[in-house]
Design a protein around this motif. Structure first.
Motif, PDB file in Angstrom:
ATOM      1  N   UNK A   1       0.836  -1.199   0.000  1.00 35.87           N
ATOM      2  CA  UNK A   1       0.000   0.000   0.000  1.00 35.87           C
ATOM      3  C   UNK A   1       0.869   1.245   0.000  1.00 35.87           C
ATOM      4  N   UNK A   2       0.268   2.376  -0.326  1.00 40.61           N
ATOM      5  CA  UNK A   2       1.042   3.617  -0.335  1.00 40.61           C
ATOM      6  C   UNK A   2       1.579   3.949   1.054  1.00 40.61           C
ATOM      7  N   UNK A   3       0.764   3.775   2.093  1.00 43.54           N
ATOM      8  CA  UNK A   3       1.244   4.107   3.434  1.00 43.54           C
ATOM      9  C   UNK A   3       2.380   3.168   3.851  1.00 43.54           C
ATOM     10  N   UNK A   4       2.346   1.909   3.422  1.00 42.08           N
ATOM     11  CA  UNK A   4       3.468   0.997   3.675  1.00 42.08           C
ATOM     12  C   UNK A   4       4.718   1.474   2.937  1.00 42.08           C
ATOM     13  N   UNK A   5       4.529   1.907   1.693  1.00 45.70           N
ATOM     14  CA  UNK A   5       5.638   2.415   0.890  1.00 45.70           C
ATOM     15  C   UNK A   5       6.230   3.667   1.539  1.00 45.70           C
TER      16      UNK A   5
END
Length: 192
Positions: free
Chosen positions: A2-6
């Motif tokens: 996910x973007x927040x993980x990235x």
């Protein structure tokens, strides 16, 4: 991913890249938020830091010591990573765009019309708010897990900011960091 993980992955890698010899001199981390190509649909996060040595080097150019310490214009301007930048982080840019689409906030460029302008303003503000929230949550997590303290040898504030400083920057930074950690920066904004 996910973007927040990235976002978290690249921020952790960036902070981990601060040389151990320089870590004791770091007094603050920078989470500088901007928009790629001035497009509010494409927020980016630049991670950097500043040192006591840099403050000493810039004192003669600043109006006072607090400006040399807290005004980003006087900082090292190191870009440890730029999360979401189409050139340096194309995977992050694609993940960010998908994240905004999943939030239902993506919009296309207009043909014309006043109604479009008002609705886009609301969408752009919501994108900005969600991106800021993601950055604040990331900072809280980095502090809660002890990552910053382990890497730098002590807790240091993470300033979540833009080029201009205003009350929203103070609130964001205050909410993201442990109580009292960013008080000097927040006082500088509020008393400036």
């Amino acid at each position: 991913m996910t973007f927040t993980d990235h976002l978290e992955c690249l921020a952790v890698e960036a902070i981990s890249a601060i040389p151990a010899a320089e870590a004791p001199d770091v007094y603050a981390l920078s989470f500088f938020i901007d928009n790629e190509d001035d497009d509010p649909r494409r927020p980016v996060l630049t991670v950097g830091y500043n040192t006591e040595a840099q403050v000493s080097r810039t004192l003669h150019n600043a109006s006072d010591p607090a400006e040399a310490r807290w005004n980003y214009a006087f900082w090292l301007q190191n870009e440890l990573t730029v999360v979401g930048d189409g050139n340096s982080d194309p995977a992050g840019a694609a993940a960010r765009d998908e994240w905004i689409r999943e939030l239902g906030l993506w919009y296309e460029e207009p043909v014309d019309g006043a109604d479009w302008v008002s609705s886009v303003g609301a969408l752009a503000a919501e994108i900005e708010g969600r991106f800021n929230q993601a950055c604040c949550q990331l900072v809280r997590s980095l502090h809660a897990t002890g990552f910053i303290e382990r890497h730098l040898g002590r807790p240091v504030p993470v300033l979540i900011h833009e080029l201009e400083y205003y009350e929203g920057i103070a609130r964001r930074t205050e909410n993201a960091n442990p109580t009292g950690l960013a008080d000097d920066f927040i006082a500088w904004i509020r008393n400036g």
